[in-house]
Scaffold this active site. Structure first.
Site, PDB file in Angstrom:
ATOM      1  N   THR A 269       0.829  -1.209   0.000  1.00 28.68           N
ATOM      2  CA  THR A 269       0.000   0.000   0.000  1.00 28.68           C
ATOM      3  C   THR A 269       0.862   1.256   0.000  1.00 28.68           C
ATOM      4  O   THR A 269       0.692   2.134  -0.842  1.00 28.68           O
ATOM      5  CB  THR A 269      -0.899  -0.006   1.248  1.00 28.68           C
ATOM      6  N   PHE A 396      -8.383   4.849   3.123  1.00 29.15           N
ATOM      7  CA  PHE A 396      -7.977   4.092   4.308  1.00 29.15           C
ATOM      8  C   PHE A 396      -9.123   3.284   4.895  1.00 29.15           C
ATOM      9  O   PHE A 396      -9.065   2.843   6.048  1.00 29.15           O
ATOM     10  CB  PHE A 396      -7.382   5.031   5.357  1.00 29.15           C
ATOM     11  N   CYS A 403      -8.074   1.794   8.465  1.00 29.14           N
ATOM     12  CA  CYS A 403      -6.653   1.447   8.563  1.00 29.14           C
ATOM     13  C   CYS A 403      -6.051   1.895   9.891  1.00 29.14           C
ATOM     14  O   CYS A 403      -6.034   3.073  10.210  1.00 29.14           O
ATOM     15  CB  CYS A 403      -5.894   2.109   7.422  1.00 29.14           C
TER      16      CYS A 403
HETATM   17  C1  HEM Z   1      -6.833  -1.670   7.015  1.00 30.78           C
HETATM   18  C2  HEM Z   1      -5.397   1.159   3.325  1.00 30.78           C
HETATM   19  C3  HEM Z   1      -0.935   1.401   5.269  1.00 30.78           C
HETATM   20  C4  HEM Z   1      -2.229  -1.873   8.574  1.00 30.78           C
HETATM   21  C5  HEM Z   1      -6.819  -0.918   5.855  1.00 30.78           C
HETATM   22  C6  HEM Z   1      -7.968  -0.711   4.992  1.00 30.78           C
HETATM   23  C7  HEM Z   1      -7.559   0.070   3.961  1.00 30.78           C
HETATM   24  C8  HEM Z   1      -6.159   0.372   4.163  1.00 30.78           C
HETATM   25  C9  HEM Z   1      -8.413   0.534   2.779  1.00 30.78           C
HETATM   26  C10 HEM Z   1      -9.367  -1.304   5.188  1.00 30.78           C
HETATM   27  C11 HEM Z   1      -9.480  -2.593   4.436  1.00 30.78           C
HETATM   28  C12 HEM Z   1     -10.855  -3.231   4.476  1.00 30.78           C
HETATM   29  O1  HEM Z   1     -11.840  -2.594   4.847  1.00 30.78           O
HETATM   30  O2  HEM Z   1     -10.939  -4.410   4.113  1.00 30.78           O
HETATM   31  C13 HEM Z   1      -4.067   1.473   3.550  1.00 30.78           C
HETATM   32  C14 HEM Z   1      -3.288   2.369   2.712  1.00 30.78           C
HETATM   33  C15 HEM Z   1      -2.039   2.459   3.260  1.00 30.78           C
HETATM   34  C16 HEM Z   1      -2.032   1.589   4.436  1.00 30.78           C
HETATM   35  C17 HEM Z   1      -3.822   3.080   1.459  1.00 30.78           C
HETATM   36  C18 HEM Z   1      -0.834   3.240   2.821  1.00 30.78           C
HETATM   37  C19 HEM Z   1      -0.857   4.296   2.074  1.00 30.78           C
HETATM   38  C20 HEM Z   1      -0.901   0.553   6.345  1.00 30.78           C
HETATM   39  C21 HEM Z   1       0.250   0.327   7.200  1.00 30.78           C
HETATM   40  C22 HEM Z   1      -0.113  -0.619   8.112  1.00 30.78           C
HETATM   41  C23 HEM Z   1      -1.497  -0.969   7.854  1.00 30.78           C
HETATM   42  C24 HEM Z   1       1.600   1.027   7.056  1.00 30.78           C
HETATM   43  C25 HEM Z   1       0.670  -1.242   9.255  1.00 30.78           C
HETATM   44  C26 HEM Z   1       1.630  -0.675   9.878  1.00 30.78           C
HETATM   45  C27 HEM Z   1      -3.587  -2.087   8.435  1.00 30.78           C
HETATM   46  C28 HEM Z   1      -4.353  -2.999   9.279  1.00 30.78           C
HETATM   47  C29 HEM Z   1      -5.680  -2.934   8.832  1.00 30.78           C
HETATM   48  C30 HEM Z   1      -5.697  -1.992   7.726  1.00 30.78           C
HETATM   49  C31 HEM Z   1      -3.794  -3.849  10.421  1.00 30.78           C
HETATM   50  C32 HEM Z   1      -6.877  -3.671   9.415  1.00 30.78           C
HETATM   51  C33 HEM Z   1      -7.508  -2.822  10.488  1.00 30.78           C
HETATM   52  C34 HEM Z   1      -8.710  -3.496  11.140  1.00 30.78           C
HETATM   53  O3  HEM Z   1      -9.591  -3.983  10.435  1.00 30.78           O
HETATM   54  O4  HEM Z   1      -8.750  -3.507  12.370  1.00 30.78           O
HETATM   55  N1  HEM Z   1      -5.729  -0.243   5.331  1.00 30.78           N
HETATM   56  N2  HEM Z   1      -3.276   1.024   4.558  1.00 30.78           N
HETATM   57  N3  HEM Z   1      -1.939  -0.244   6.782  1.00 30.78           N
HETATM   58  N4  HEM Z   1      -4.425  -1.505   7.528  1.00 30.78           N
HETATM   59 FE1  HEM Z   1      -3.864  -0.145   6.127  1.00 30.78          FE
END
Ligand code: HEM
Length: 459
Positions: A269, A396, A403
């Protein structure tokens, strides 16, 4: 109320619409189908149906957490074989989601993320050194080096582990295993439903990749537990944290699930975001100039400090605008909590998966105007960004399942932008290159090469 059936493209008996979906770039097919069948349509895929929603009004409805909740669908569901009920892949009801969420929220809070600045800086410096030595005549495959950067940054900040991807010819076995594991998770969702033995070789490889991932994470965990470490990273937060609600701590299994989850969720991502951003800068010289001016004015030639991170409004606007047009995660799946009507007339039944096609809702002309397809960071400056309608910008994700890594990704992306703009002038390797997309678990540019010309010496 009068109800109207959700439009469905013509499909084939038994296999439904699977042949309408391009195996290498499914997103393209989903987009084409929206052009053809409108802002809402239903697909029949082996074993499931999915309702695809492509405008802001419908996405806004799907963001209502009283009516819809996240469902790990498609590749996310397959990834559960490797990381189970880790944060990213858990069903909301699974107790480990709530425990990990509450234990980890403070660890991703502002103070904790600021504390990771020096280690982020360390890895970003490795990238700049590499590109400086590479010289200005060698084309750089931007996405590959950004992926080395984001993986190394995550492993270091999450668990004090160095992949050293910039110093080794072959990537660490964990990284190869993760890449193949994610590719196979995606491929599984695209295959005709044949008996399992047709796919036995793929399955065997899948299982062995999962074993590699878990073994590596387990070794890191065991080493940490056996020694005295003063590190205050995500692993420490998971080991020491107690869930305020249930009073329990995370199990070793859940810690391993989540260590791997951070690497999966956070590397492609952030790498995609940086790659798309540099592509846009090179295609929009005025934006590029303004960005460089801001960096020169705010940071100058001196060292980059954590205090600079919040003083770069134009860089923030650039990142937001990139995520609007090219979200690395372009589709988000939820399911209806009860039978309901979308748009006041389209019936959706309990449990049916619905997809927020944010790649399309992010260009809804009703929100972003007739120039919604153009790259204009000005529309994302704070004063405009704050006025956007609710749920008009969702790169996000949404609500409690949004996220958790957002502040981490933001600090890393701003830092890397600043360091690169401060030290280099970039040019497209092929001035005629125009954006092609590559889809794995996320979306990234395909075949995007640039060249890096040192401005003065390295800062
Ligand atoms: C969830 C985007 C960076 C960890 C999500 C979701 C999106 C997203 C759209 C929701 C997914 C869903 O609904 O199925 C992004 C984007 C990033 C990014 C665009 C960078 C530009 C990161 C980073 C980490 C991370 C750096 C970890 C250090 C997570 C986790 C979830 C999540 C653990 C699940 C949260 C939950 O459901 O409790 N992210 N992410 N992400 N992201 Fe990110």
């Amino acid at each position: 109320t009068e109800t109207v059936p959700i439009p469905e493209p013509p499909g084939l008996p038994l296999i439904g619409h699977i042949t309408s979906i391009d195996q290498t770039y499914p997103l393209g097919s989903f987009m084409d189908l929206a052009e053809k069948h409108g802002d809402i349509y239903r697909l029949r895929l082996p074993g499931r149906t999915v309702v695809v929603c492509s405008n802001h009004a419908l996405v806004d409805e799907l963001c209502n957490e009283k009516r819809f909740k996240k469902v790990p669908a498609g590749a996310l569901k397959e990834i559960r074989d490797g990381v189970h009920d880790g944060l990213f892949t858990a069903y909301l009801e699974e107790p480990n989601w709530g425990i990990a969420h509450r234990v980890l929220m403070p660890a991703f809070g502002p103070i904790s993320i600021r504390g990771m600045f020096d280690e982020m800086h360390d890895i970003a410096t490795q990238l700049t050194m590499k590109w400086a030595r590479y010289g200005s005549s060698n084309p750089i495959l931007a996405t590959d080096d950004f992926t080395r950067l984001t993986l190394d940054t995550l492993a270091l900040c999450a668990m004090g582990f160095r992949f050293n991807s910039f110093y080794t010819q072959d990537l660490h076995p964990f990284i190869d295993a993760m890449g193949d594991f994610l590719t196979e998770s995606g491929a599984k969702t695209q295959r005709p439903p044949l008996p399992a033995w047709f796919y036995r070789n793929q399955e065997e490889k899948f299982r062995s990749d999962i074993a590699t991932l878990r073994k590596t994470a387990e070794e890191v965990l065991e080493e940490r537990k056996s020694g005295e470490s003063a590190r205050k990273d995500l692993l420490a937060a998971m080991l020491k944290g107690v869930d305020p609600k249930s009073g329990v701590s995370m199990t070793d299994q859940s810690i391993i699930d989540n260590l791997i989850t951070f690497l999966i969720a956070g590397h492609e991502t952030t790498s995609g975001l940086l790659s798309f951003t540099f592509y846009e800068l090179l295609k929009n010289p005025t934006v590029y100039r303004k960005a460089q001016e801001e960096v020169d004015r705010v940071v100058g030639k001196g060292p980059i400090k954590v205090e600079h991170m919040s003083k770069l409004p134009y860089i923030s606007a650039i990142l937001r605008e990139t995520l609007r047009l090219d979200s690395p995660i372009p589709m988000i799946s939820v399911q209806a909590i009860e039978d309901t009507l979308l748009g006041g007339k389209y019936p959706v039944h309990t449990g049916e998966p619905c997809v927020m096609m944010i790649k399309k809702s992010h260009t809804d002309p009703l929100v972003y105007g007739e120039d919604s397809l153009e790259y204009k960071p000005e529309r994302m400056m704070d004063e405009n960004f704050e006025k956007l309608p609710k749920n008009a910008w969702k790169p996000f994700g949404n609500g409690v399942r949004g996220c958790i890594g957002r502040p981490f990704a933001w600090q890393e992306a701003v830092l890397v932008m600043v360091m690169l703009l401060q030290n280099f002038n970039f040019v497209l390797d092929d001035p005629n290159y125009s954006l092609r997309h590559k889809q794995t678990l996320t979306i990234k540019p395909n075949g995007f090469y640039m060249r890096a010309i040192l401005r003065d010496g390295l800062t």
